[in-house]
Enzyme design. Structure first.
Site, mmCIF file in Angstrom:
data_model
loop_
_atom_site.group_PDB
_atom_site.id
_atom_site.type_symbol
_atom_site.label_atom_id
_atom_site.label_comp_id
_atom_site.label_asym_id
_atom_site.label_seq_id
_atom_site.Cartn_x
_atom_site.Cartn_y
_atom_site.Cartn_z
ATOM 1 N N SER A 1 40.197 -4.628 -30.531
ATOM 2 C CA SER A 1 40.760 -4.536 -29.192
ATOM 3 C C SER A 1 40.951 -3.062 -28.842
ATOM 4 C CB SER A 1 42.103 -5.284 -29.152
ATOM 5 O OG SER A 1 42.687 -5.228 -27.862
ATOM 6 N N CYS A 2 41.167 -2.786 -27.549
ATOM 7 C CA CYS A 2 41.428 -1.396 -27.112
ATOM 8 C C CYS A 2 42.017 -1.472 -25.713
ATOM 9 C CB CYS A 2 40.148 -0.555 -27.165
ATOM 10 S SG CYS A 2 38.836 -1.154 -26.079
ATOM 11 N N GLY A 3 41.675 -0.552 -24.831
ATOM 12 C CA GLY A 3 42.168 -0.585 -23.462
ATOM 13 C C GLY A 3 41.396 -1.559 -22.583
#
Length: 284
Positions: free
Chosen positions: A239-241
């Site tokens: 996951s990330c932004g």
């Protein structure tokens, strides 16, 4: 570094194969809006010979309000045919981006069942630093048939990630900067809460890279995940932004032989916008 046409290849490898008839090179540069950079204009000015531009924002799911979600199969097929990318091609993706966006396009091809695709280690910056050729000419495009078989197991939605967070049966690894992960820094997109998915661990994508932008050795990559508390015996969700740098983690997992990984496409842009989803702050 060991060249692997299914994950990562060196500038030396690409230079040696530059004139292969079945090689297709894609410039997948993408920049955060705050940088003010125009990836398409930079591509038009200078790109690796015969490279085509893969527009991450344009080749995405327009039915979603979230940014650059994975494209529907039909769109991917039509856009790749128009770019002259199809069956039997070895694809090499590069970028000239601070967020290493080529990995996102590598993951997109994998999602579509195409495995003969690699990221150029070190990207355009390393290629140019070594004095290798660039051009400003548009490539000659010929339509090419492409067969796609979507691999649903490589992507996760918010419901699946919420279940994984609650059950603890997956490792969840977040590629954002530590201050954002801990909830100490405001998100670059307005309206999002700060913090991280409960149970997630933080491996900022930059920790997986050397100073020249190349990816660290498999041994160092494995250590980065383990040091962050990721149990590599479990399946892992990245996951990330907004789903771009999460793919750097996915590429690193593939490099260390961890095959059971998926990417949370909505990432924090989606999770942080739901007021009823739980949020954790501080270190994991």
């Amino acid at each position: 570094m060991q060249d692997d046409p299914k994950t990562l290849v060196s500038t030396e490898w690409l230079a040696a194969h530059l004139n292969d008839p079945d090689l297709r090179i894609l410039d997948a540069s993408w920049h955060m809006p705050a940088t003010g950079r125009d990836a398409r204009a930079e591509y038009d000015a200078a790109h690796i010979p015969a490279a085509r531009f893969f527009d991450i924002d344009a080749i995405s799911d327009k039915r979603s309000a979230l940014p650059h979600m994975a494209p529907p199969v039909e769109m991917f097929i039509s856009r790749m045919r128009a770019l002259g990318v199809g069956d039997g091609h070895q694809v090499v993706v590069y970028d000239n981006s601070d967020v290493r966006s080529a990995a996102r396009v590598w993951w997109t091809f994998r999602l579509m069942g195409k495995t003969d695709v690699a990221v150029l280690d070190g990207g355009l910056a390393k290629w140019q630093a070594e004095g290798r050729p660039v051009e400003d000419m548009p490539p000659i495009l010929r339509d090419r048939h492409i067969t796609v078989q979507r691999q649903a197991g490589l992507v996760r939605d918010v419901t699946q990630v919420a279940a994984a967070s609650k059950l603890g049966d997956h490792g969840i690894v977040d590629a954002r900067a530590p201050e954002r992960f801990r909830g100490e820094a405001a998100e670059p997109r307005p309206g999002l809460r700060s913090g991280h998915i409960p149970g997630a661990r933080n491996v900022p994508f930059g920790r997986l890279l050397n100073a020249d932008g190349t990816m660290k050795s498999p041994e160092a990559l494995r250590a980065a995940f383990e040091d962050a508390g990721i149990d590599l015996k479990k399946p892992v969700i990245t996951s990330c932004g907004s789903g771009i740098t999460a793919a750097v983690l996915s590429l690193a997992l593939e490099r260390i032989g961890h095959r059971n990984h998926s990417l949370y496409d909505g990432s924090w842009t989606e999770w942080g916008s739901f007021p009823d989803l739980p949020i954790a702050t501080g270190d994991a």
